[in-house]
Design a protein around this motif. Structure first.
Motif, PDB file in Angstrom:
ATOM      1  N   UNK A 141       0.984  -1.243  -0.136  1.00  0.00           N
ATOM      2  CA  UNK A 141       0.081   0.207  -0.027  1.00  0.00           C
ATOM      3  C   UNK A 141       0.652   1.219  -0.084  1.00  0.00           C
ATOM      4  N   UNK A 142       1.732   1.165   0.671  1.00  0.00           N
ATOM      5  CA  UNK A 142       3.415   2.874   0.158  1.00  0.00           C
ATOM      6  C   UNK A 142       3.847   2.842  -0.257  1.00  0.00           C
ATOM      7  N   UNK A 143       4.083   1.031  -1.047  1.00  0.00           N
ATOM      8  CA  UNK A 143       5.648   1.687  -1.737  1.00  0.00           C
ATOM      9  C   UNK A 143       5.031   2.274  -3.010  1.00  0.00           C
ATOM     10  N   UNK A 144       3.833   1.814  -3.638  1.00  0.00           N
ATOM     11  CA  UNK A 144       3.532   2.677  -4.588  1.00  0.00           C
ATOM     12  C   UNK A 144       3.580   4.235  -4.545  1.00  0.00           C
ATOM     13  N   UNK A 145       3.531   4.881  -3.783  1.00  0.00           N
ATOM     14  CA  UNK A 145       3.373   6.560  -4.032  1.00  0.00           C
ATOM     15  C   UNK A 145       4.690   6.835  -3.752  1.00  0.00           C
ATOM     16  N   UNK A 146       5.517   6.033  -3.165  1.00  0.00           N
ATOM     17  CA  UNK A 146       6.599   6.103  -3.022  1.00  0.00           C
ATOM     18  C   UNK A 146       7.884   5.714  -4.843  1.00  0.00           C
ATOM     19  N   UNK A 147       7.397   4.766  -4.679  1.00  0.00           N
ATOM     20  CA  UNK A 147       7.890   4.895  -5.928  1.00  0.00           C
ATOM     21  C   UNK A 147       7.704   6.189  -7.302  1.00  0.00           C
ATOM     22  N   UNK A 148       6.408   5.953  -7.511  1.00  0.00           N
ATOM     23  CA  UNK A 148       5.828   6.982  -8.583  1.00  0.00           C
ATOM     24  C   UNK A 148       6.108   8.167  -8.314  1.00  0.00           C
ATOM     25  N   UNK A 149       6.610   8.566  -7.288  1.00  0.00           N
ATOM     26  CA  UNK A 149       7.155   9.926  -6.884  1.00  0.00           C
ATOM     27  C   UNK A 149       8.698   9.882  -7.229  1.00  0.00           C
ATOM     28  N   UNK A 150       8.824   9.090  -7.858  1.00  0.00           N
ATOM     29  CA  UNK A 150      10.369   8.830  -7.765  1.00  0.00           C
ATOM     30  C   UNK A 150      10.351   8.833  -9.755  1.00  0.00           C
ATOM     31  N   UNK A 151       9.762   7.903 -10.128  1.00  0.00           N
ATOM     32  CA  UNK A 151       9.265   7.829 -11.218  1.00  0.00           C
ATOM     33  C   UNK A 151       9.305   8.925 -11.492  1.00  0.00           C
ATOM     34  N   UNK A 152       8.136   9.666 -11.451  1.00  0.00           N
ATOM     35  CA  UNK A 152       7.772  11.534 -11.928  1.00  0.00           C
ATOM     36  C   UNK A 152       8.910  11.853 -11.464  1.00  0.00           C
ATOM     37  N   UNK A 153       9.996  11.964 -11.208  1.00  0.00           N
ATOM     38  CA  UNK A 153      11.339  12.538 -11.247  1.00  0.00           C
ATOM     39  C   UNK A 153      12.620  11.894 -11.913  1.00  0.00           C
ATOM     40  N   UNK A 154      11.970  11.470 -12.868  1.00  0.00           N
ATOM     41  CA  UNK A 154      13.095  10.808 -13.492  1.00  0.00           C
ATOM     42  C   UNK A 154      13.945  10.049 -13.287  1.00  0.00           C
ATOM     43  N   UNK A 155      13.316   9.304 -12.013  1.00  0.00           N
ATOM     44  CA  UNK A 155      14.045   7.916 -11.549  1.00  0.00           C
ATOM     45  C   UNK A 155      13.313   6.920 -11.978  1.00  0.00           C
ATOM     46  N   UNK A 156      13.898   5.646 -12.349  1.00  0.00           N
ATOM     47  CA  UNK A 156      13.920   4.884 -13.042  1.00  0.00           C
ATOM     48  C   UNK A 156      13.800   3.035 -11.702  1.00  0.00           C
ATOM     49  N   UNK A 157      13.299   2.735 -11.367  1.00  0.00           N
ATOM     50  CA  UNK A 157      13.164   2.174 -10.183  1.00  0.00           C
ATOM     51  C   UNK A 157      13.676   0.947 -11.239  1.00  0.00           C
ATOM     52  N   UNK A 158      14.506   0.106 -10.371  1.00  0.00           N
ATOM     53  CA  UNK A 158      14.766  -1.209 -11.105  1.00  0.00           C
ATOM     54  C   UNK A 158      13.574  -2.216 -10.398  1.00  0.00           C
ATOM     55  N   UNK A 159      14.141  -2.075  -9.389  1.00  0.00           N
ATOM     56  CA  UNK A 159      13.672  -3.719  -7.830  1.00  0.00           C
ATOM     57  C   UNK A 159      12.760  -2.583  -7.051  1.00  0.00           C
ATOM     58  N   UNK A 160      12.344  -2.733  -7.040  1.00  0.00           N
ATOM     59  CA  UNK A 160      11.095  -2.575  -4.986  1.00  0.00           C
ATOM     60  C   UNK A 160      11.527  -3.993  -3.777  1.00  0.00           C
TER      61      UNK A 160
END
Length: 249
Positions: A141-160
């Motif tokens: 539940x909490x992982x998704x908004x954190x991941x989205x924030x970094x993605x919107x900042x131009x960071x590629x999240x390879x794994x969580x």
């Protein structure tokens, strides 16, 4: 600066009442003639396992953080760390910028240091890193908004990987095995650095050790916040034992 103890800088740290990791970890990183000054952000230890409880935690943080920071404004601080994570990411950049403006006003002129800004600054300081493995303190539940924030900042999240914290205080109940497994889970070949969010995860010392066996930066939340506060205060000391970031200019 007139403070006898804080001749070089005075750092404020606003920490949730449920958090038992941020203060001791940041005290361990304090350079000579720099002092830390702590305020508490009053929140309840609500569930992070459902949307209603998570929203209640966010609302508590939003309500209480400005007053905690305001309580520090007469200490003559160079920077104030808002040692909370979820509210900085939960609704993306527009909400984050609004919160930052509110906290800046409450701080009375001190630089406000938040996780989102500090982590992005650290990635840039380490050579403009853009591919990360992300360790979260939460359930899915909490992982998704954190991941989205970094993605919107131009960071590629390879794994969580989430550490599964079910309440704000429960987040600190991790073991070295939990942290090791999290690092291994996100350390893919294409990952340039590992980033851990969540200020109640006691990962500072483990992160520095992990760098030696994976050969990449491992950015734990509390060391990154404190590094950014020091740099905002004009303190560029290399602090032994706290990882590659503290050697970056």
């Amino acid at each position: 600066m007139s403070s006898f103890l804080g001749k070089r800088a005075r750092i404020g740290v606003a920490i949730p009442t449920t958090n038992t990791s941020a203060q001791p970890e940041m005290d361990d990183m304090r350079p000579f003639d720099v002092t830390n000054h702590v305020a508490r952000i009053a929140i309840d230890d609500d569930s992070l396992a459902n949307a209603e409880g998570f929203r209640k935690v966010i609302d508590d943080i939003r309500r209480s953080t400005p007053s905690a920071i305001r309580s520090l404004r007469h200490c003559g601080l160079n920077a104030i760390i808002a040692a909370v994570s979820p509210d900085g990411y939960w609704e993306g950049w527009p909400a984050h910028e609004m919160l930052l403006a509110e906290l800046t006003d409450a701080g009375g002129g001190a630089a406000i240091v938040m996780s989102a800004n500090a982590i992005l600054a650290a990635l840039n300081a380490l050579g403009g890193i853009r591919r990360i493995g992300l360790i979260s303190p939460y359930l899915e539940l909490g992982d998704e908004p954190v991941s989205r924030f970094f993605t919107e900042s131009g960071i590629d999240i390879v794994a969580t990987h989430g550490l599964g914290g079910r309440t704000p205080s429960n987040i600190s109940n991790v073991t070295a095995v939990d942290l090791r497994n999290a690092v291994l889970a996100v350390n893919r070949p294409e990952v340039e650095a590992i980033v851990q969010v969540g200020t109640n995860v006691p990962m500072a010392k483990f992160a520095a050790m992990a760098e030696s066996w994976i050969g990449k930066p491992v950015l734990a939340n509390n060391p990154v916040l404190y590094w950014h506060a020091l740099r905002c205060s004009g303190i560029g000391d290399a602090i032994p034992g706290h990882g590659l970031l503290y050697e970056a200019k």
